[in-house]
Design a protein around this motif. Structure first.
Motif, mmCIF file in Angstrom:
data_model
loop_
_atom_site.group_PDB
_atom_site.id
_atom_site.type_symbol
_atom_site.label_atom_id
_atom_site.label_comp_id
_atom_site.label_asym_id
_atom_site.label_seq_id
_atom_site.Cartn_x
_atom_site.Cartn_y
_atom_site.Cartn_z
ATOM 1 N N SER A 1 -8.882 9.644 8.045
ATOM 2 C CA SER A 1 -9.314 8.856 6.892
ATOM 3 C C SER A 1 -8.336 7.718 6.638
ATOM 4 N N LYS A 2 -8.765 6.739 5.869
ATOM 5 C CA LYS A 2 -7.940 5.562 5.595
ATOM 6 C C LYS A 2 -6.672 5.914 4.820
ATOM 7 N N ARG A 3 -6.602 7.101 4.251
ATOM 8 C CA ARG A 3 -5.426 7.512 3.480
ATOM 9 C C ARG A 3 -4.300 8.040 4.368
ATOM 10 N N ASN A 4 -4.591 8.302 5.648
ATOM 11 C CA ASN A 4 -3.615 8.968 6.515
ATOM 12 C C ASN A 4 -3.383 8.265 7.849
ATOM 13 N N VAL A 5 -3.778 7.012 7.963
ATOM 14 C CA VAL A 5 -3.678 6.301 9.235
ATOM 15 C C VAL A 5 -2.220 6.031 9.608
ATOM 16 N N ILE A 6 -1.463 5.489 8.672
ATOM 17 C CA ILE A 6 -0.056 5.175 8.957
ATOM 18 C C ILE A 6 0.721 6.442 9.305
ATOM 19 N N ASN A 7 0.529 7.495 8.517
ATOM 20 C CA ASN A 7 1.231 8.748 8.777
ATOM 21 C C ASN A 7 0.892 9.297 10.155
ATOM 22 N N THR A 8 -0.389 9.224 10.534
ATOM 23 C CA THR A 8 -0.830 9.753 11.826
ATOM 24 C C THR A 8 -0.247 8.947 12.987
ATOM 25 N N MET A 9 -0.359 7.630 12.912
ATOM 26 C CA MET A 9 0.116 6.790 14.017
ATOM 27 C C MET A 9 1.636 6.850 14.139
ATOM 28 N N LEU A 10 2.327 6.861 12.994
ATOM 29 C CA LEU A 10 3.785 6.965 13.038
ATOM 30 C C LEU A 10 4.227 8.328 13.570
ATOM 31 N N SER A 11 3.511 9.381 13.183
ATOM 32 C CA SER A 11 3.860 10.732 13.639
ATOM 33 C C SER A 11 3.733 10.871 15.149
ATOM 34 N N VAL A 12 2.834 10.112 15.744
ATOM 35 C CA VAL A 12 2.704 10.102 17.205
ATOM 36 C C VAL A 12 3.793 9.239 17.837
ATOM 37 N N PHE A 13 3.974 8.041 17.275
ATOM 38 C CA PHE A 13 4.819 7.052 17.951
ATOM 39 C C PHE A 13 6.313 7.342 17.826
ATOM 40 N N TYR A 14 6.760 7.847 16.669
ATOM 41 C CA TYR A 14 8.209 8.025 16.492
ATOM 42 C C TYR A 14 8.774 9.130 17.378
ATOM 43 N N GLY B 1 -3.191 11.043 -0.072
ATOM 44 C CA GLY B 1 -3.008 10.624 1.309
ATOM 45 C C GLY B 1 -1.545 10.484 1.639
ATOM 46 N N LEU B 2 -1.183 10.823 2.870
ATOM 47 C CA LEU B 2 0.226 10.813 3.252
ATOM 48 C C LEU B 2 0.769 9.414 3.503
ATOM 49 N N ASP B 3 -0.126 8.446 3.718
ATOM 50 C CA ASP B 3 0.355 7.065 3.824
ATOM 51 C C ASP B 3 1.088 6.674 2.545
ATOM 52 N N TYR B 4 0.541 7.100 1.401
ATOM 53 C CA TYR B 4 1.130 6.774 0.098
ATOM 54 C C TYR B 4 2.278 7.709 -0.236
ATOM 55 N N SER B 5 2.033 9.011 -0.126
ATOM 56 C CA SER B 5 3.012 9.985 -0.607
ATOM 57 C C SER B 5 4.235 10.113 0.298
ATOM 58 N N GLU B 6 4.057 9.934 1.622
ATOM 59 C CA GLU B 6 5.176 10.104 2.556
ATOM 60 C C GLU B 6 5.826 8.778 2.955
ATOM 61 N N HIS B 7 5.050 7.683 2.938
ATOM 62 C CA HIS B 7 5.572 6.433 3.497
ATOM 63 C C HIS B 7 5.455 5.230 2.560
ATOM 64 N N ASP B 8 4.615 5.340 1.528
ATOM 65 C CA ASP B 8 4.387 4.219 0.613
ATOM 66 C C ASP B 8 4.046 2.940 1.382
ATOM 67 N N GLU B 9 3.130 3.114 2.353
ATOM 68 C CA GLU B 9 2.789 1.992 3.234
ATOM 69 C C GLU B 9 1.297 2.052 3.548
ATOM 70 N N PRO B 10 0.500 1.115 3.029
ATOM 71 C CA PRO B 10 -0.952 1.157 3.249
ATOM 72 C C PRO B 10 -1.318 0.669 4.641
ATOM 73 N N VAL B 11 -2.483 1.102 5.121
ATOM 74 C CA VAL B 11 -2.925 0.715 6.452
ATOM 75 C C VAL B 11 -3.458 -0.718 6.466
ATOM 76 N N ASP B 12 -4.017 -1.188 5.348
ATOM 77 C CA ASP B 12 -4.508 -2.557 5.297
ATOM 78 C C ASP B 12 -4.512 -3.035 3.850
ATOM 79 N N GLU B 13 -4.868 -4.287 3.646
ATOM 80 C CA GLU B 13 -4.800 -4.885 2.313
ATOM 81 C C GLU B 13 -5.837 -4.306 1.360
#
Length: 438
Positions: free
Chosen positions: A32-45, A391-403
Motif C-alpha cells: 500500500s502507499k503507506r508502506n512503500v518507502i519502508n518496504t523498498m528501504l528494508s530491501v535495499f539497506y 503506515g510505516l513510511d510515516y511512523s518509522e521514517h517520516d518520509e512519504p512515497v510521493d507528494e
C-alpha cells in the motif's frame, strides 16, 4: 587465471546485485502507499549490512576452513592477509569468488522482507538480519556449497541456491509471519503495478547472473543454466496466466509476474543439471504448487505472509529442489554422481534431494524460531496498532512515497481518519467549557 571466466563472473556478480533494487521495485509496487518507502528501504539497506558482514566474517564462516562439516573458521577477519589473487579450482581469483558469493548474501535476506512489511519494527529487522546471517545463512552455505559440508557430502545438488537461498528465505518468511501475527488490515491496494513488472524484468535479467554465473566460467554449464532459466520462467509464466484465466476469467499483470518469479525460483537448484524439457516441467510444477498453496492452503493456515514470500520462494524452491532428483541428467551434467529418476538414475538422487530439503526446512525453521524468541525479549518485534494504521513510511521514517501522500499528511488526513490515535496531541485544542462571569 582465466581472463574470460574472471570477467564473466564479475559481470554475473553485478547482475546478481542488480536483483536487489529489482526486488525493491517488485515489493514496493505490491504494498500500500503507506508502506512503500519502508518496504523498498528494508530491501535495499541490506546491501550495506550484508557486505560488511560478509567481508568481516561471512566468507570465512561459509567457505573457508571447516568445523564438523557445519561451519567454517575465521582466520582472515575483514579478509586481512587472505590471498585474493590466488587462483581457485575454477581458474578465477579468490577475490572474484568472494565478490560473487557476497551478492547471494545480500539478496537472500531481502527476499523474506516481503513477508513482514507493514508491521515489523525496522530496528528488530536489522538485528534479526545480523543474527540470521551468522546463525542460519553462513552455516547453510557451508553445509551445501562447501566441499567439506555435511549435505554436500550426502550428495545434495543445488546448482545456484534453491535450498541455500530460496527455501531458506521462504521458511524464514513463514516463521517470522507466524511470530508477527496477522495485519490489522489485510486488504492491500497495490501502490504501483507497473513497478511490479519493472521489478520482475530486472529480477529475470539478474537471474542469468544468478544461475549462469554459478557455473563460475564461460562453459557448457553456464550455457545450460542460461537456457533452462529462460525455459523454466517462461513455462511458469504461461501456466500462471492460464490459471488466472481459468479461475477469474482474465489474465492479470501481478499474476503473470508472480508466475515468472515462481519459475525462476523453481529452476534455480536444477538449472545446470537438466534439459530444456526438464526445465519446462519444473516451471509448470512450481507454478501449479505455488498457486495452489497461495489460493487454497494459505487461507487455512492463518499465517499472514504479506507478499507470499513463502508461497513463491519457499514452495517453488522446495518443488525445484525435489524435482532435481527427477530430472537431473548425466548427459547434461556428466560430473554428477547420480542421474534423476526420469533419466535412468533410479530413486537414489530423489531420496537424497528429499532428505536434504527436509533437513534444510527443519534447520531453518528451528534456528529462526530460536533467534526470534530470544531477540524479541530485547527488541520489540511489531509496531503499535496506531503506527501500523498510519503506515510505516510515516511512523518509522517520516518520509512519504510521493507528494500526494505528503499532502495528505500535511492536511492531517491521518488525524481526521484516526482521531483516537492523536487524542493526546489534540487534547489541548479541545473546546473548553464556557465559564460564567461572576
Amino acid at each position: 587465471m582465466n581472463l574470460a571466466d574472471t570477467g564473466f563472473v564479475i559481470i554475473a556478480s553485478t547482475l546478481v546485485w542488480f536483483m536487489t533494487p529489482g526486488l525493491a521495485f517488485f515489493y514496493g509496487g505490491l504494498v500500500s502507499k503507506r508502506n512503500v518507502i519502508n518496504t523498498m528501504l528494508s530491501v535495499f539497506y541490506i546491501t550495506g549490512i550484508a557486505i560488511l558482514l560478509w567481508v568481516a566474517v561471512g566468507y570465512e564462516l561459509s567457505l573457508n576452513g571447516d568445523l564438523f562439516g557445519v561451519i567454517g573458521q575465521v582466520h582472515h577477519f575483514f579478509l586481512s592477509d587472505l590471498s585474493l589473487g590466488a587462483v581457485t579450482t575454477a581458474k578465477i581469483p579468490t577475490g572474484v569468488y568472494v565478490l560473487f558469493q557476497m551478492m547471494f548474501a545480500i539478496i537472500t535476506p531481502a527476499l523474506f522482507v516481503g513477508a513482514v512489511v507493514g508491521r515489523m519494527h525496522f530496528k528488530f529487522l536489522t538485528c534479526f538480519i545480523v543474527l540470521w546471517s551468522l546463525l542460519v545463512y553462513y552455516p547453510l552455505v557451508h553445509l551445501i556449497w562447501s566441499p567439506h559440508g555435511l549435505l554436500a557430502g550426502l550428495g545434495v545438488l543445488d546448482f545456484a541456491g534453491g535450498t541455500v537461498i530460496h527455501i531458506n528465505a521462504g521458511i524464514t518468511a513463514l516463521t517470522l509471519s507466524a511470530f508477527l501475527g496477522r495485519r490489522t488490515d489485510e486488504h492491500i491496494t497495490p501502490y504501483n503495478r507497473p513497478w511490479v513488472l519493472l521489478g520482475t524484468a530486472i529480477l529475470w535479467i539478474g537471474w542469468y547472473g544468478f544461475n549462469a554465473g554459478s557455473a563460475l566460467g564461460v562453459n557448457q554449464a553456464a550455457m545450460t543454466a542460461a537456457l533452462t532459466t529462460s525455459v523454466g520462467a517462461a513455462a511458469a509464466l504461461v501456466t500462471w496466466m492460464c490459471l488466472d484465466i481459468w479461475q477469474t476469467g482474465h489474465p492479470t499483470l501481478i499474476g503473470t509476474c508472480t508466475g515468472a518469479l515462481c519459475g525462476l525460483v523453481g529452476i534455480t537448484p536444477a538449472t545446470g543439471y537438466v534439459t530444456s524439457f526438464g526445465a519446462a516441467c519444473i516451471g509448470v510444477a512450481a507454478t501449479l504448487t505455488s498457486y495452489w498453496f497461495i489460493s487454497k492452503i494459505k487461507p487455512r493456515l492463518g499465517i499472514d505472509d504479506t507478499l507470499d514470500a513463502f508461497g513463491c520462494h519457499g514452495v517453488a524452491g522446495i518443488v525445484g529442489s525435489i524435482l532435481t532428483g527427477v530430472f537431473a541428467s548425466k548427459q547434461v551434467a556428466p560430473d554428477i554422481a547420480h542421474a534423476g529418476l526420469a533419466y535412468g538414475g533410479g530413486w537414489q538422487l530423489l531420496l537424497i534431494q528429499l532428505v536434504g530439503t527436509a533437513i534444510v526446512i527443519v534447520l531453518v525453521g528451528a534456528m529462526v524460531s530460536l533467534i526470534t524468541v530470544v531477540l524479541k525479549q530485547f527488541v520489540s518485534i511489531r509496531v503499535s496498532p496506531a503506527a501500523e494504521k498510519m503506515g510505516l513510511d510515516y511512523s518509522e521514517h517520516d518520509e512519504p512515497v510521493d507528494e500526494t501522500v505528503a499532502a495528505s499528511w500535511a492536511r492531517g488526513t491521518y488525524v481526521s481518519q484516526n482521531p483516537d490515535e492523536f487524542k493526546g496531541q489534540l487534547h489541548g485544542f479541545d473546546p473548553q467549557p464556557r465559564r460564567e462571569n461572576r
